[in-house]
Design an enzyme around this catalytic site. Structure first.
Site, short mmCIF file in Angstrom:
data_model
loop_
_atom_site.label_atom_id
_atom_site.label_comp_id
_atom_site.label_asym_id
_atom_site.label_seq_id
_atom_site.Cartn_x
_atom_site.Cartn_y
_atom_site.Cartn_z
N LYS A 1 -4.87 -0.93 -24.81
CA LYS A 1 -4.20 -1.61 -25.93
C LYS A 1 -3.96 -3.09 -25.61
CE LYS A 1 -1.81 2.62 -27.34
NZ LYS A 1 -2.56 3.23 -28.45
N HIS B 1 6.21 8.74 -29.91
CA HIS B 1 4.84 9.25 -29.94
C HIS B 1 4.87 10.63 -29.27
CE1 HIS B 1 0.63 9.52 -28.55
NE2 HIS B 1 0.34 8.64 -29.50
N GLN C 1 3.12 0.07 -26.92
CA GLN C 1 2.96 -0.86 -28.03
C GLN C 1 3.73 -2.17 -27.84
OE1 GLN C 1 0.80 -0.40 -30.41
NE2 GLN C 1 0.39 1.79 -30.31
N ASP D 1 8.62 3.54 -22.92
CA ASP D 1 7.22 3.67 -23.30
C ASP D 1 6.78 2.32 -23.86
OD1 ASP D 1 4.84 4.00 -24.62
OD2 ASP D 1 5.40 5.82 -25.69
N CYS E 1 0.24 10.58 -34.37
CA CYS E 1 0.82 11.29 -33.22
C CYS E 1 2.34 11.13 -33.18
CB CYS E 1 0.21 10.83 -31.89
SG CYS E 1 -1.55 11.05 -31.82
N1 C6P Z 1 -0.93 5.40 -29.79
C1 C6P Z 1 -1.93 4.93 -31.95
O1 C6P Z 1 -2.88 4.85 -32.72
P1 C6P Z 1 -2.47 6.71 -24.54
O2 C6P Z 1 -3.21 7.59 -25.50
O3 C6P Z 1 -2.01 7.47 -23.32
O4 C6P Z 1 -3.18 5.45 -24.21
O5 C6P Z 1 -1.16 6.21 -25.32
C2 C6P Z 1 -0.30 7.12 -25.92
C3 C6P Z 1 0.78 6.42 -26.67
C4 C6P Z 1 2.07 6.48 -26.21
N2 C6P Z 1 3.08 5.82 -26.81
C5 C6P Z 1 2.86 5.07 -27.89
C6 C6P Z 1 3.99 4.34 -28.50
C7 C6P Z 1 1.58 4.97 -28.43
O6 C6P Z 1 1.38 4.21 -29.50
C8 C6P Z 1 0.51 5.67 -27.82
C9 C6P Z 1 -0.87 5.63 -28.42
C10 C6P Z 1 -2.18 5.27 -30.50
O7 C6P Z 1 -0.78 4.73 -32.33
C11 C6P Z 1 -3.07 6.45 -30.35
S1 C6P Z 1 -2.34 7.93 -30.98
#
Ligand code: C6P
Length: 404
Positions: free
Chosen positions: A225, A122, A202, A199, A363
């Site tokens: 999430k 991401h 997910q 990370d 992203c």
């Molecule tokens: N992905 C998606 O629709 P934040 O925004 O800080 O809570 O998470 C960022 C982030 C980082 N790593 C991974 C693997 C992610 O999936 C995400 C967030 C969302 O896929 C929003 S772009």
């Protein structure tokens, strides 16, 4: 077996019509919905004991502080950290990665050094490393993936050099659903004493995570999430590493003593928590984690595996549909393309039927480039989703294809 009817009733948002149809929410990888108990925890805080934490010597402040710190303990247990000192409360995954890049990274990455990430990151696990590497004259190297969307381990091994200072890799891809073999990557990295950040944005919602067993040096995730509120997240770090790291932001809470000449810093975890934190959302995260624990992480994983299998089989039956991401191990996230229909148009047409999916690059633009595409449509499932909802989506897709 989950009592799906009961679970669905726990999430008030699901009980509504969108564009004249019952809502089918399949955008859980972007953010999951919140059970009533989490919403109640938020309002209870603001109605009953709104106060700043760690500061006040009055009853409400004590209560808020106790609840706030109870979340830290709940997080420690949720990921099996060895102590609450290893649990830093942040704004989310993005802030947690930036924290590590700006502290550990700035302290340890020097000119000519290297940071290894993967093709399926991401943006929040790419850009902070690019920024710090640019500042230092260091380099970001990228683990390649195969056409199924799996990291090619042998190619990763070749990237490690004496200049490698950190490896930062996603546990589960938000686009492909791939569950990466992070234990293998960590074991390899540790042969050369290279720390690894995982990370977990997910992975945390889908299956049990044990940071001690995994042996990662850092693990990050977002509350929103895992059925918790937005604006709240976690950085886990091994105590020995966190102790060596300089603070991230300066301000209240993170200090031991301040004079105009010199400041000494607070102990872990507070050294990394400058300013008034996001108290209400932090407190409600514990309620979300309790909710997940009550249903059982293994039950959640099993239910979502069933949904993944069911949807994959249905999608395979649609001639013009191609699944992007066919790894052997996946969570319930499915990206797909339909020949002749732009993902954005597909998303709009499904939305007209009350079906919420996500479309676009998610992203993860470098990953899109790897597959030679601009974006995908993505359906992602959570504990409250049902096979009937998948049937509805598949039926709508068939009708859309027939029209084009
Ligand atoms: N992905 C998606 O629709 P934040 O925004 O800080 O809570 O998470 C960022 C982030 C980082 N790593 C991974 C693997 C992610 O999936 C995400 C967030 C969302 O896929 C929003 S772009």
């Amino acid at each position: 077996m989950l009592d799906l009817e009961k679970i669905r009733k726990d999430f008030p948002i699901l009980n509504q019509e969108v564009n004249g149809f019952p809502l089918i929410y399949l955008d859980n990888a972007a953010t999951s919905q919140k059970p009533q108990v989490v919403i109640d925890a938020l309002t209870d805080y603001y109605k009953g004991y709104n106060s700043n934490v760690h500061r006040g010597a009055h009853t409400l402040a004590d209560r808020a502080t106790g609840k706030f710190e109870a979340t830290r303990t709940a997080v420690k247990e949720f990921i099996n950290a060895s102590s609450t000192e290893e649990v830093i409360l942040t704004k989310g995954t993005t802030e947690a990665i930036n924290l590590v890049a700006n502290t550990y990274g700035r302290q340890n990455i020097k000119e000519g050094d290297e940071v290894i990430i993967s093709t399926m990151e991401h943006h929040s696990n790419i850009v902070p490393w690019q920024m710090i590497c640019e500042e230092k004259g260091a380099k970001v190297k990228v683990m390649p993936i195969n056409d199924d969307g799996e990291i090619i381990f042998e190619e990763f091994q070749k990237l490690i050099t004496p200049k490698t200072k950190l490896i930062s890799v996603v546990h589960v891809s938000n686009v492909l659903g791939t569950i990466n073999e992070v234990e293998k990557i960590i074991e390899e990295a540790h042969k050369y004493n290279i720390p690894v950040l995982i990370d977990g944005a997910q992975s945390s919602p889908h299956f049990n995570v044990d940071v001690q067993k995994m042996d990662c040096d850092f693990y990050v995730f977002s509350s929103h999430k895992v059925y918790g509120p937005t604006g709240m997240g976690v950085l886990y770090g091994k105590k020995a590493i966190l102790e060596e790291m300089p603070p991230f932001l300066g301000g209240g809470e993170m200090i031991k003593e301040v004079t105009f000449e010199k400041t000494t810093f607070n102990a872990l975890p507070f050294k990394f928590e400058a300013g008034t934190p996001n108290i209400g959302d932090t407190i409600a995260l514990k309620t979300a984690l309790d909710y997940v624990n009550e249903i059982g992480k293994d039950n959640i994983a099993k239910h979502e595996e069933d949904l993944l299998e069911y949807c994959t089989a249905a999608f395979q039956g649609i001639k013009r549909l191609k699944i992007i991401g066919t790894a052997k191990k996946k969570v319930s996230v499915i990206s797909f393309l339909i020949d002749g229909i732009h993902p954005f148009d597909l998303g709009m047409m499904l939305d007209a039927k009350g079906i919420a999916i996500r479309t676009g690059h998610h992203c993860a633009q470098p990953l899109m480039n790897r597959f030679g595409i601009d974006g995908t449509a993505r359906a992602s499932f959570a504990i409250y989703n049902t096979k009937e909802e998948i049937d509805q989506m598949v039926e709508s897709i068939h009708k859309i294809i027939a029209r084009f």
